[in-house]
Design a protein around this motif. Sequence first.
Motif: not given
Length: 931
Positions: A589, A593-594
């Motif tokens: 990711w 998204r992390q």
Amino acid sequence: MIDHPPRVFISYAQESDAHSAWVLALARRLRDDGVEAVIDRYAAWPEKGWRPWMSEQIEQGDWVLVVCTDEYRRRFDGNAPPASGRGVRWESQHMTQALYDDKFSNKRFVPVLPPSGDERHIPLPLKDYRNFRLDNDYEALYRLLTDQPATPAPALGKIRRLPPLEVPDVPQGTSPPPAPPLINPYPGLAAFKPEERRFFFGRQADSDRVIQRLEQTRFVSLVGGSGTGKSSLIAAGVEPALRERHPRLSYLRFKPQADPLSQLAAALDGRLPEERVPLGRPRADRLRQLLEKDPARALADSLGKLPLPVLLFADQFEELFTQTRAESVAASFRALIEALRCNENLYFVLTLRREFMPRLMDWLGAELFETSLVCLDPIREDDRLREIIVCPAEQCGVGVQSELLEELLPAAKEMAGALPLLAMTLAELFERRDPEKGLTPAGYREMGGLKQVVETAAAPIDELIESSPALARASERLFAELATVIEELPTRRTAEVAALRADREISVLVDALRAQGFLADPDERHIELAHETLLSHWPRLQEWCGRYGDKLALRRQAEQAAGEWLKARQKEDSSGQPAALRRSYLLRWKWERQKPALEALLALDPHRTAQRDPDFADSGIDAWRSLQSKLHEPLQSFLAPEPLRLLDELLFDETPHHRREEIGLRLNQMGDPRRGVGLDRQGLPDIVWIDIPGGEATLESEQHETFAVHPFRIARYPVTWQQYSVFVDAADGYRNPRWWDGLRQQDQPGESRWGFANYPAIHVSWYDAVAFCRWLSARLALTGSEVVRLPAEWEWQWVAQSGAVGREYPWASRWNPMRANSYESGIGRTAAVGMYPRGVPDPWPVLDLAGNVWEWCLNEHAQPSSTRLDQNVSRVLRGGSWLSAPGDCRAALRYDFAPDGRSGGLGFRVCCGAPIEPLTAVPLDTVTLSH
């Protein structure tokens, strides 16, 4: 003294060759002394298998010696790795049950300690009994085993005869002694087991349908809503019916959990005879590998060692879609299904919640799904519900009042699919039964009825949680381990019990939930909620799922994606694929998204607070600092923040210039999280100040003047476009005449070329830079004793040459083209600030002092001591730029430029200190400036 050799079984852990040799020597010594000592090494290969053999030795032994070590205690308590210590675990279960049956009257289990043993290693059930430390206490132990007390009792005298006492008449109607307690025939929230089939009623027709389909296809997908009794039907309905047809039937149950291949391997391993000779890795691990590599062979080899046929039951199969962290694992398990179907000695059944039926159809394929599908509907018929309610109690000789049926039947029909609630209600009613009337409506009303049964049962748990803030926080951590949300649907989740027990508050709650029947044990190492019903009928848990649903969904997505990434990496590693051809990094990711995943994980662990990182202004990185030590692999590596990994690349001279440019652009794209690059919470430039001590610097001017440097603070980075643009766009900024007193203001600010937020501001004149400093001083409400200003060139040089060390370049060596964005870098323009962290002076983390942009200084070039602002004369530039040769990037090099000049290589850096007042006289060799 006994008249026959005492039989003694020795229970111990095979933890090392030395320990096993010590136990063997103890057994030999006892046998030499006439005691029939028995250890496992005397039995090469028991025909019945090791578990029955061990049980037989414990039952037949006059005594059982328990050799207590740290490893034995761990295995006894179930805390050893899953593939080790099964023999001790079996023996511990037998001993504990025997002590329980005798109301903990210990008649034959003797704790013994080897020479290095410790009383802390004695299992808890044996703590209160005498122990023997060998070899010192060998004689005392021998006396006990052979019934030779050290102090024999004296001979008995004659019994004296006494006259009898008068016995009062026993009144009529005296009640007989109480009958032994009855087994509760209702399972509560748990599913029925095969051994409880005599209490299983109301499902004969459903059992027949499954049996018929199994005989036709040997594979059934039993699909029904939550609470329709799928698991109980297979275990207590189908299994006994199949066993009547096939008396040698073997029954294996497993749940997919996070790794279905491992779970199946563990189920097979548990039924196979235990290996007494170690063969490298644990057998369960070898089985898993073979199931993945050659499922047909693995099944043939394993099933061939079991009584046939085999009923393989994959319970709660939705876990394949909710807990398995890698789609590739699910794909591997799909290949196993074909091997299962091809084995004629095997019946395979899976149970699935109705909500996941489309996923199962996609996974199996439409044709196989259709031929295997058996649907299980909620029970609504009065006669079947009556059987479920009445018949189990009647099996125990307990009646059910008709008035109770009149209230319970309509409620059960109204809540179709509520078999767990009904069973939980009946289990509690059975405990509250009237000795004469049996199950009564009065007890039912006290519980609040069928709809309130979970809330009533949860009341003691809620009270416990509310009694302590620590327990309230622990409850949320426990819920995060036991529940998740899939597509807005709350779902159970298995959790490792050892990790939960390590937290004292959570361990208390685990015991409380277990006491109320809210927890189940899918295997020896895991626990889970006893039924999905709790997710919708326990108000506290229901509210928690609603509050954290989006965060639970993010966690699951991250876990699945991490599993896919790990699987791809392992495949590349095993194939020996060249690094240039590997693509697994594409599955990792990005920060976009992390960051929300890390914030969600931190929110699910409310007792943790975000740990502020002084070098970053980002909540995602703060969450990472808090969670880093807690996360397990592969999630930890998968969620290691992308910006931190990119910045780590910059620490090596081997990182090429074009990669540094890419990293700067990527940081800008994600919203550069570094402090000192962007804005603070008030929307003002976030300047990271570096404290600089005083000293003196000699300029490369015509007179080689030496100037005293007083302590001050300087910005870590040049001013960036994001910071400068706030001044340009602010209503009280660039266009406010207040900041231009004595300065020449142009109609428009300079061109914003290469205007990425984390790039240095360019096309900035000396006048522009001074106006910016005045504006920022006012916005920061600085007093007259300290202002934001441009550095004097002697201050700038003092920092760049590492203070009194006098470096030629900021770093401690000759020119290094990999430590500055100069003409040699080939980038051909500015780069994001801070892309050359190894180009800093030794004492202070001040970046970009060489290359990237020339930096304006406060004083005049021709007369360095003059800092008058109203003179339209050339000002000093320092540090070189992206267009400069190495010599122009020297720490001591002076360059001049018109104060109203703007260029693509001109930027500035600010400092914070006392104002520097203009001097009226030309300095001599040393000039001390007033502050």
